[in-house]
Design a protein around this motif. Structure first.
Motif, PDB file in Angstrom:
ATOM      1  N   ALA A 220     -14.628   1.880   6.150  1.00 54.37           N
ATOM      2  CA  ALA A 220     -15.653   2.269   5.172  1.00 54.37           C
ATOM      3  C   ALA A 220     -16.468   3.472   5.645  1.00 54.37           C
ATOM      4  N   LYS A 221     -16.472   3.755   6.927  1.00 53.13           N
ATOM      5  CA  LYS A 221     -17.257   4.866   7.465  1.00 53.13           C
ATOM      6  C   LYS A 221     -16.604   6.228   7.231  1.00 53.13           C
ATOM      7  N   PHE A 222     -15.314   6.254   6.907  1.00 56.16           N
ATOM      8  CA  PHE A 222     -14.627   7.534   6.748  1.00 56.16           C
ATOM      9  C   PHE A 222     -15.059   8.226   5.453  1.00 56.16           C
ATOM     10  N   GLN A 223     -15.174   9.528   5.552  1.00 50.50           N
ATOM     11  CA  GLN A 223     -15.593  10.338   4.408  1.00 50.50           C
ATOM     12  C   GLN A 223     -14.534  10.345   3.312  1.00 50.50           C
ATOM     13  N   ARG A 224     -13.260  10.401   3.704  1.00 49.43           N
ATOM     14  CA  ARG A 224     -12.143  10.362   2.746  1.00 49.43           C
ATOM     15  C   ARG A 224     -11.142   9.311   3.189  1.00 49.43           C
ATOM     16  N   ARG A 225     -10.719   8.479   2.258  1.00 51.55           N
ATOM     17  CA  ARG A 225      -9.658   7.495   2.510  1.00 51.55           C
ATOM     18  C   ARG A 225      -8.578   7.727   1.467  1.00 51.55           C
ATOM     19  N   THR A 226      -7.424   8.116   1.914  1.00 51.78           N
ATOM     20  CA  THR A 226      -6.367   8.530   0.988  1.00 51.78           C
ATOM     21  C   THR A 226      -5.051   7.868   1.364  1.00 51.78           C
ATOM     22  N   LEU A 227      -4.278   7.488   0.364  1.00 50.90           N
ATOM     23  CA  LEU A 227      -2.932   6.981   0.628  1.00 50.90           C
ATOM     24  C   LEU A 227      -1.938   7.622  -0.334  1.00 50.90           C
ATOM     25  N   TYR A 228      -0.728   7.800   0.151  1.00 50.06           N
ATOM     26  CA  TYR A 228       0.386   8.292  -0.656  1.00 50.06           C
ATOM     27  C   TYR A 228       1.474   7.222  -0.638  1.00 50.06           C
ATOM     28  N   ALA A 229       1.924   6.822  -1.833  1.00 51.80           N
ATOM     29  CA  ALA A 229       2.887   5.731  -1.960  1.00 51.80           C
ATOM     30  C   ALA A 229       4.037   6.152  -2.860  1.00 51.80           C
ATOM     31  N   ASN A 230       5.248   5.993  -2.380  1.00 51.76           N
ATOM     32  CA  ASN A 230       6.425   6.269  -3.208  1.00 51.76           C
ATOM     33  C   ASN A 230       6.511   5.250  -4.334  1.00 51.76           C
ATOM     34  N   ILE A 231       6.812   5.727  -5.537  1.00 57.20           N
ATOM     35  CA  ILE A 231       6.943   4.786  -6.657  1.00 57.20           C
ATOM     36  C   ILE A 231       8.384   4.319  -6.830  1.00 57.20           C
ATOM     37  N   VAL A 232       9.358   5.070  -6.285  1.00 56.15           N
ATOM     38  CA  VAL A 232      10.772   4.670  -6.356  1.00 56.15           C
ATOM     39  C   VAL A 232      11.473   5.085  -5.066  1.00 56.15           C
ATOM     40  N   ASN A 233      12.622   4.475  -4.823  1.00 54.28           N
ATOM     41  CA  ASN A 233      13.538   4.876  -3.758  1.00 54.28           C
ATOM     42  C   ASN A 233      12.992   4.721  -2.346  1.00 54.28           C
ATOM     43  N   ASP A 234      11.915   3.960  -2.167  1.00 52.14           N
ATOM     44  CA  ASP A 234      11.463   3.678  -0.814  1.00 52.14           C
ATOM     45  C   ASP A 234      12.107   2.368  -0.386  1.00 52.14           C
ATOM     46  N   ARG A 235      13.122   2.467   0.423  1.00 51.40           N
ATOM     47  CA  ARG A 235      13.893   1.290   0.806  1.00 51.40           C
ATOM     48  C   ARG A 235      13.286   0.569   1.997  1.00 51.40           C
ATOM     49  N   THR A 236      12.182   1.075   2.485  1.00 50.96           N
ATOM     50  CA  THR A 236      11.515   0.473   3.630  1.00 50.96           C
ATOM     51  C   THR A 236      10.274  -0.289   3.222  1.00 50.96           C
ATOM     52  N   ALA A 237       9.403   0.342   2.459  1.00 52.20           N
ATOM     53  CA  ALA A 237       8.147  -0.281   2.032  1.00 52.20           C
ATOM     54  C   ALA A 237       7.947   0.040   0.557  1.00 52.20           C
ATOM     55  N   VAL A 238       7.993  -0.981  -0.273  1.00 51.60           N
ATOM     56  CA  VAL A 238       7.971  -0.774  -1.717  1.00 51.60           C
ATOM     57  C   VAL A 238       6.557  -0.489  -2.205  1.00 51.60           C
ATOM     58  N   TYR A 239       6.453  -0.115  -3.474  1.00 56.85           N
ATOM     59  CA  TYR A 239       5.201   0.399  -4.014  1.00 56.85           C
ATOM     60  C   TYR A 239       4.029  -0.568  -3.910  1.00 56.85           C
ATOM     61  N   TYR A 240       4.246  -1.866  -4.206  1.00 54.58           N
ATOM     62  CA  TYR A 240       3.093  -2.767  -4.289  1.00 54.58           C
ATOM     63  C   TYR A 240       2.309  -2.796  -2.976  1.00 54.58           C
ATOM     64  N   THR A 241       3.010  -2.677  -1.841  1.00 54.10           N
ATOM     65  CA  THR A 241       2.340  -2.760  -0.547  1.00 54.10           C
ATOM     66  C   THR A 241       1.810  -1.411  -0.074  1.00 54.10           C
ATOM     67  N   THR A 242       2.537  -0.326  -0.344  1.00 50.34           N
ATOM     68  CA  THR A 242       2.049   0.988   0.072  1.00 50.34           C
ATOM     69  C   THR A 242       0.951   1.495  -0.854  1.00 50.34           C
ATOM     70  N   GLY A 243       0.964   1.009  -2.123  1.00 48.63           N
ATOM     71  CA  GLY A 243      -0.050   1.416  -3.089  1.00 48.63           C
ATOM     72  C   GLY A 243      -1.169   0.399  -3.229  1.00 48.63           C
ATOM     73  N   ILE A 244      -1.112  -0.683  -2.454  1.00 44.90           N
ATOM     74  CA  ILE A 244      -2.108  -1.764  -2.497  1.00 44.90           C
ATOM     75  C   ILE A 244      -2.321  -2.219  -3.943  1.00 44.90           C
ATOM     76  N   SER A 245      -1.314  -2.867  -4.506  1.00 38.51           N
ATOM     77  CA  SER A 245      -1.336  -3.205  -5.923  1.00 38.51           C
ATOM     78  C   SER A 245      -0.774  -4.600  -6.170  1.00 38.51           C
ATOM     79  N   LYS A 246      -1.330  -5.290  -7.172  1.00 36.93           N
ATOM     80  CA  LYS A 246      -0.821  -6.601  -7.586  1.00 36.93           C
ATOM     81  C   LYS A 246       0.392  -6.475  -8.500  1.00 36.93           C
ATOM     82  N   LYS A 247       0.621  -5.268  -8.996  1.00 41.56           N
ATOM     83  CA  LYS A 247       1.692  -5.044  -9.970  1.00 41.56           C
ATOM     84  C   LYS A 247       2.549  -3.861  -9.533  1.00 41.56           C
ATOM     85  N   ASP A 248       3.742  -3.789 -10.082  1.00 39.96           N
ATOM     86  CA  ASP A 248       4.599  -2.627  -9.858  1.00 39.96           C
ATOM     87  C   ASP A 248       5.050  -2.094 -11.221  1.00 39.96           C
TER      88      ASP A 248
END
Length: 485
Positions: A220-248
């Protein structure tokens, strides 16, 4: 277990992961890009890069080069962490973060000795490195570093913030979540959330995402918190976990129309309005479906014939290699815990709760995860009201969809496109992680890689290859729009 799953397990054999260092040594040369022939007083911003599972500093070459081209030596000092290279990443998020923290502390001291005064700090994590980075900043903050060094940028690229377990309902998914967690030593157990962090009865990722922890406080102390998440073709870590989401919502792109950030079209999604529901398409005629299926089967006949020979050998090699690396990892962890060489790692074992702060976590199963089917909550179970999100204190040693409670329920909103997509069958701990991380706040950018089926590597241009060129636009966006000097 389907043939495709076995083949994808075999693909995970990475002979590069075999230790080339001594089993008992974690000390490697630090990749510190320190300014040369410049004014030490000017360069006061340290940016730390942390690679992912089975990775090494070379995976971050494009990020490093881009940072140095964008910002001069007088503006930025870049540290590419090196002490978790190769199979050392088996040793777990906590151990890896302690190594990274030590590396950062030594770097700050070295720079101080050379006349550099570091008063701004940024950290970037790729894949597993994002989780190690989240643990690292908690350790740094607990030791008082952020009292005199300003945390500026926290960025993750394709990091599995919620772990890598497949949303669990079907038997195949349950089987994979149980077996997969036991082939990468401590890191595997933590990524599949079946570990017991410091005898708390909770997985490390749950502690890492606890709103009362030193880790969330530091984030919470960081000035900017940013994430980039692949929406397709990520065979290692899928969108729901890299995008912190309940849905895909990106499971079927034919159902939606994507909206892109102006100037970054076809790659970076607009975080304010990433998609709209598309007009339903007419289903193809039966003759067209039969023709398409026949062509696909004909193309795959040579592949299936080859796999019938390769699979038995590859699976055996994979399991043997995993067993060897797990045993080596366990020995390294034991030495790390014993601290026989007096390295002083024990002083990183701070209390993770904020109120006790001063008194006292390739490639993760690359194609195997994509072989599993996402499962969803039953139609009768609605999305939990934010005020009633379950306590993260529940153990999730063996994740089960039965642990997802349904106290007070609310109806899905009909005004948002997101309501047209079902809620994934996550664990209660994962729902808790989402709530805590969303409360802190991230700038979330979905990334649409078209030209490579390995978007996990393309996202950061892990190697210099034409198919990864779209990743250069991602890095450009990060430097131009999401990284502050």
């Amino acid at each position: 277990m389907p043939t495709s799953l076995l083949f994808q397990m075999a693909l995970l054999v990475d002979l590069r992961s075999i230790d080339r260092q001594s089993l008992f040594s974690t000390e490697m040369d630090t990749a510190l890009h320190k300014p040369q022939n410049s004014n030490p007083e000017a360069a006061h911003h340290l940016c730390v890069l942390v690679h992912g599972l089975w990775g090494n500093g070379s995976h971050l070459n494009y990020l490093t080069t881009s940072l140095r081209e964008k910002h001069s030596d007088d503006e930025l000092i870049v540290l590419v962490c090196s002490r978790n290279a190769s199979s050392f990443t088996y040793d777990g998020i906590e151990v890896g973060a302690e190594r990274v923290t030590r590396e950062i502390e030594e770097t700050i001291e070295e720079l101080k000795g050379d006349g550099f005064k570091i008063d701004r700090f940024s950290i970037v994590g790729y894949s597993l490195g994002g989780l190690i980075a989240r643990y690292t900043i908690g350790l740094l903050d607990s030791k008082g570093y952020f009292d005199y060094i300003k945390p500026v940028n926290f960025t993750t690229f394709a990091s599995p913030h919620l772990g890598v377990r497949t949303p669990l309902v079907g038997f195949q998914n349950h089987l994979w979540n149980v077996l997969g967690a036991r082939t990468l030593s401590a890191s595997g157990r933590q990524l599949f959330t079946v570990d017991n962090f410091r005898e708390t009865g909770r997985p490390l990722l749950s502690i890492l995402g606890d709103s009362d922890s030193i880790f969330i406080r530091a984030l919470a102390k960081f000035q900017r918190r940013t994430l980039y998440a692949n929406i397709v073709n990520d065979r290692t870590a899928v969108y729901y976990t890299t995008g912190i989401s309940k849905k895909d919502p990106y499971k079927d792109l034919d159902k939606i129309k994507l909206n892109y950030v102006p100037g970054y079209e076809k790659v970076i999604l607009d975080p304010a309005n990433p998609y709209e529901m598309a007009e339903p398409k007419k289903p193809p005629k039966l003759s067209e479906r039969v023709k398409s299926t026949s062509k696909t089967l004909l193309r795959r006949i040579p592949l299936f014939a080859g796999l019938s020979i390769v699979i038995p050998i590859a699976v055996v090699v994979f399991l043997i290699n995993s067993g060897i690396q797990t045993l080596r990892s366990q020995k390294r962890i034991l030495l790390h815990e014993q601290d026989n060489e007096g390295s002083g790692y024990e002083h990183y074992r701070v209390s993770w709760m904020v109120q006790d702060l001063r008194a006292g976590i390739e490639d993760v199963f690359e194609a195997t995860n994509s072989a599993q089917r996402e499962e969803y909550l039953a139609e009768s179970v609605r999305e939990l009201d934010e005020s009633d999100t379950v306590s993260q204190g529940e153990s999730s040693e063996e994740p089960s969809s039965e642990k997802i409670p349904s106290p007070k329920l609310r109806r899905r909103s009909t005004g948002s496109p997101a309501s047209d997509f079902p809620t994934l069958a996550l664990t209660s701990a994962q729902f808790g992680m989402i709530k805590a991380l969303d409360n802190v706040g991230f700038e979330k950018y979905g990334v649409h890689i078209h030209n490579s089926s390995h978007s996990h590597a393309a996202l950061i241009v892990r190697t210099n290859r034409k198919a990864f060129d779209e990743g250069k636009l991602v890095v450009k966006h990060w430097l131009d729009k999401a990284f502050e000097i």
